[in-house]
Scaffold this motif. Sequence first.
Motif, mmCIF file in Angstrom:
data_model
loop_
_atom_site.group_PDB
_atom_site.id
_atom_site.type_symbol
_atom_site.label_atom_id
_atom_site.label_comp_id
_atom_site.label_asym_id
_atom_site.label_seq_id
_atom_site.Cartn_x
_atom_site.Cartn_y
_atom_site.Cartn_z
ATOM 1 N N ALA A 78 -16.071 7.712 -38.329
ATOM 2 C CA ALA A 78 -14.784 8.245 -38.770
ATOM 3 C C ALA A 78 -14.772 8.574 -40.256
ATOM 4 O O ALA A 78 -15.602 8.082 -41.032
ATOM 5 N N MET A 79 -13.801 9.403 -40.611
ATOM 6 C CA MET A 79 -13.505 9.728 -42.009
ATOM 7 C C MET A 79 -11.990 9.823 -42.126
ATOM 8 O O MET A 79 -11.328 10.268 -41.184
ATOM 9 N N THR A 80 -11.468 9.421 -43.276
ATOM 10 C CA THR A 80 -10.041 9.540 -43.520
ATOM 11 C C THR A 80 -9.838 10.181 -44.885
ATOM 12 O O THR A 80 -10.453 9.769 -45.865
ATOM 13 N N TYR A 81 -8.973 11.186 -44.908
ATOM 14 C CA TYR A 81 -8.650 11.899 -46.140
ATOM 15 C C TYR A 81 -7.181 11.679 -46.485
ATOM 16 O O TYR A 81 -6.336 11.581 -45.597
ATOM 17 N N ARG A 82 -6.909 11.662 -47.778
ATOM 18 C CA ARG A 82 -5.527 11.649 -48.268
ATOM 19 C C ARG A 82 -5.353 12.934 -49.061
ATOM 20 O O ARG A 82 -6.101 13.213 -49.988
ATOM 21 N N THR A 83 -4.361 13.723 -48.671
ATOM 22 C CA THR A 83 -4.087 14.989 -49.337
ATOM 23 C C THR A 83 -2.676 14.945 -49.899
ATOM 24 O O THR A 83 -1.744 14.533 -49.205
ATOM 25 N N VAL A 84 -2.537 15.367 -51.149
ATOM 26 C CA VAL A 84 -1.222 15.433 -51.784
ATOM 27 C C VAL A 84 -0.977 16.872 -52.204
ATOM 28 O O VAL A 84 -1.772 17.460 -52.944
ATOM 29 N N ILE A 85 0.116 17.434 -51.685
ATOM 30 C CA ILE A 85 0.541 18.787 -52.031
ATOM 31 C C ILE A 85 1.988 18.665 -52.486
ATOM 32 O O ILE A 85 2.889 18.516 -51.654
ATOM 33 N N GLY A 86 2.195 18.664 -53.788
ATOM 34 C CA GLY A 86 3.546 18.485 -54.307
ATOM 35 C C GLY A 86 4.082 17.128 -53.868
ATOM 36 O O GLY A 86 3.454 16.100 -54.085
ATOM 37 N N GLY A 87 5.229 17.126 -53.209
ATOM 38 C CA GLY A 87 5.844 15.885 -52.763
ATOM 39 C C GLY A 87 5.476 15.499 -51.345
ATOM 40 O O GLY A 87 6.117 14.639 -50.731
ATOM 41 N N GLY A 107 -11.898 13.591 -32.624
ATOM 42 C CA GLY A 107 -10.448 13.471 -32.665
ATOM 43 C C GLY A 107 -9.942 13.760 -34.062
ATOM 44 O O GLY A 107 -10.583 13.407 -35.054
ATOM 45 N N LEU A 108 -8.809 14.416 -34.139
ATOM 46 C CA LEU A 108 -8.208 14.756 -35.427
ATOM 47 C C LEU A 108 -6.738 14.392 -35.377
ATOM 48 O O LEU A 108 -6.018 14.829 -34.467
ATOM 49 N N ALA A 109 -6.300 13.576 -36.325
ATOM 50 C CA ALA A 109 -4.891 13.183 -36.402
ATOM 51 C C ALA A 109 -4.416 13.349 -37.838
ATOM 52 O O ALA A 109 -5.099 12.938 -38.777
ATOM 53 N N ILE A 110 -3.251 13.964 -37.989
ATOM 54 C CA ILE A 110 -2.669 14.174 -39.309
ATOM 55 C C ILE A 110 -1.269 13.585 -39.311
ATOM 56 O O ILE A 110 -0.464 13.885 -38.423
ATOM 57 N N GLU A 111 -1.005 12.743 -40.307
ATOM 58 C CA GLU A 111 0.333 12.182 -40.479
ATOM 59 C C GLU A 111 0.901 12.720 -41.785
ATOM 60 O O GLU A 111 0.302 12.569 -42.845
ATOM 61 N N LEU A 112 2.045 13.373 -41.696
ATOM 62 C CA LEU A 112 2.705 13.931 -42.875
ATOM 63 C C LEU A 112 3.770 12.958 -43.361
ATOM 64 O O LEU A 112 4.610 12.516 -42.581
ATOM 65 N N LYS A 113 3.717 12.654 -44.663
ATOM 66 C CA LYS A 113 4.663 11.711 -45.262
ATOM 67 C C LYS A 113 5.357 12.388 -46.446
ATOM 68 O O LYS A 113 4.770 12.527 -47.514
ATOM 69 N N PRO A 114 6.598 12.817 -46.258
ATOM 70 C CA PRO A 114 7.309 13.442 -47.376
ATOM 71 C C PRO A 114 7.709 12.401 -48.415
ATOM 72 O O PRO A 114 8.152 11.313 -48.077
ATOM 73 N N LYS A 115 7.528 12.759 -49.700
ATOM 74 C CA LYS A 115 7.858 11.838 -50.796
ATOM 75 C C LYS A 115 9.048 12.334 -51.614
ATOM 76 O O LYS A 115 9.547 11.603 -52.463
ATOM 77 N N THR A 116 9.453 13.578 -51.393
ATOM 78 C CA THR A 116 10.592 14.137 -52.124
ATOM 79 C C THR A 116 11.560 14.770 -51.134
ATOM 80 O O THR A 116 11.220 14.993 -49.968
ATOM 81 N N LEU A 117 12.734 15.094 -51.613
ATOM 82 C CA LEU A 117 13.740 15.726 -50.757
ATOM 83 C C LEU A 117 13.261 17.075 -50.244
ATOM 84 O O LEU A 117 13.406 17.374 -49.050
ATOM 85 N N SER A 118 12.667 17.887 -51.103
ATOM 86 C CA SER A 118 12.195 19.201 -50.647
ATOM 87 C C SER A 118 11.085 19.044 -49.608
ATOM 88 O O SER A 118 11.015 19.823 -48.649
ATOM 89 N N ALA A 119 10.222 18.051 -49.765
ATOM 90 C CA ALA A 119 9.166 17.802 -48.773
ATOM 91 C C ALA A 119 9.783 17.341 -47.449
ATOM 92 O O ALA A 119 9.307 17.699 -46.374
ATOM 93 N N ARG A 120 10.848 16.553 -47.536
ATOM 94 C CA ARG A 120 11.537 16.129 -46.301
ATOM 95 C C ARG A 120 12.098 17.322 -45.548
ATOM 96 O O ARG A 120 12.060 17.374 -44.318
ATOM 97 N N LEU A 121 12.643 18.290 -46.293
ATOM 98 C CA LEU A 121 13.179 19.497 -45.660
ATOM 99 C C LEU A 121 12.067 20.296 -44.979
ATOM 100 O O LEU A 121 12.257 20.813 -43.880
ATOM 101 N N VAL A 122 10.912 20.374 -45.620
ATOM 102 C CA VAL A 122 9.768 21.081 -45.031
ATOM 103 C C VAL A 122 9.343 20.393 -43.733
ATOM 104 O O VAL A 122 9.153 21.041 -42.707
ATOM 105 N N VAL A 123 9.208 19.072 -43.777
ATOM 106 C CA VAL A 123 8.786 18.323 -42.588
ATOM 107 C C VAL A 123 9.842 18.440 -41.487
ATOM 108 O O VAL A 123 9.511 18.580 -40.312
ATOM 109 N N GLN A 124 11.116 18.407 -41.868
ATOM 110 C CA GLN A 124 12.181 18.538 -40.870
ATOM 111 C C GLN A 124 12.115 19.902 -40.181
ATOM 112 O O GLN A 124 12.245 19.983 -38.963
ATOM 113 N N SER A 125 11.870 20.960 -40.952
ATOM 114 C CA SER A 125 11.762 22.290 -40.341
ATOM 115 C C SER A 125 10.515 22.361 -39.447
ATOM 116 O O SER A 125 10.526 23.045 -38.420
ATOM 117 N N MET A 126 9.461 21.654 -39.838
ATOM 118 C CA MET A 126 8.268 21.609 -38.993
ATOM 119 C C MET A 126 8.562 20.894 -37.679
ATOM 120 O O MET A 126 8.061 21.287 -36.626
#
Length: 164
Positions: A78-87, A107-126
């Motif tokens: 396995a490998m695990t990456y942490r990616t930060v794009i803005g919030g 297997g590929l699994a991605i968990e998105l964690k919003p850290k700001t309000l704008s990131a939360r809006l992006v994740v919500q629209s997703m």
Amino acid sequence: MELSTREDIEAPLDRVFAEATDFEQMERLIMRRGVDVRQVSGDPAAPAEGMSWHADFRFRGRAREADITLIDYDPPNAMTYRTVIGGLEAITVVDFMALSRTRTRVGLAIELKPKTLSARLVVQSMKLARGSIEKKFRVKMAEYAKDLEDRLKRSDPAGQTGRT
């Protein structure tokens, strides 16, 4: 929000893992898609936890930056990456499992964690478009798996995909 999928590849585990961890080749593939990526730390010839990259790209008409770090490296499992794009923080886990001597499941699994309000809006629209996003995600993973399988077959002209 989480996305996950898995694909079976007709090749032995060690060859699939080696191909998936050819970071120089991966960088070239990413650059062909218009992303400016450069390695910040680590040695591509000796992958290890702590390797990191910085990427600049355009998404929805805006310039974006991403910082990617390899936070867990467990060859050939396995490998695990942490990616930060803005919030937005994304944790990506890629796992490899031998199904037989000549077949590997990736297997590929991605968990998105919003850290700001704008990131939360992006994740919500997703989340509202989850069905189409999951479908595109599965299709892209299947294309990558097929491409990887084809590259391995080409590099093994005798068709000896691990059989001894």
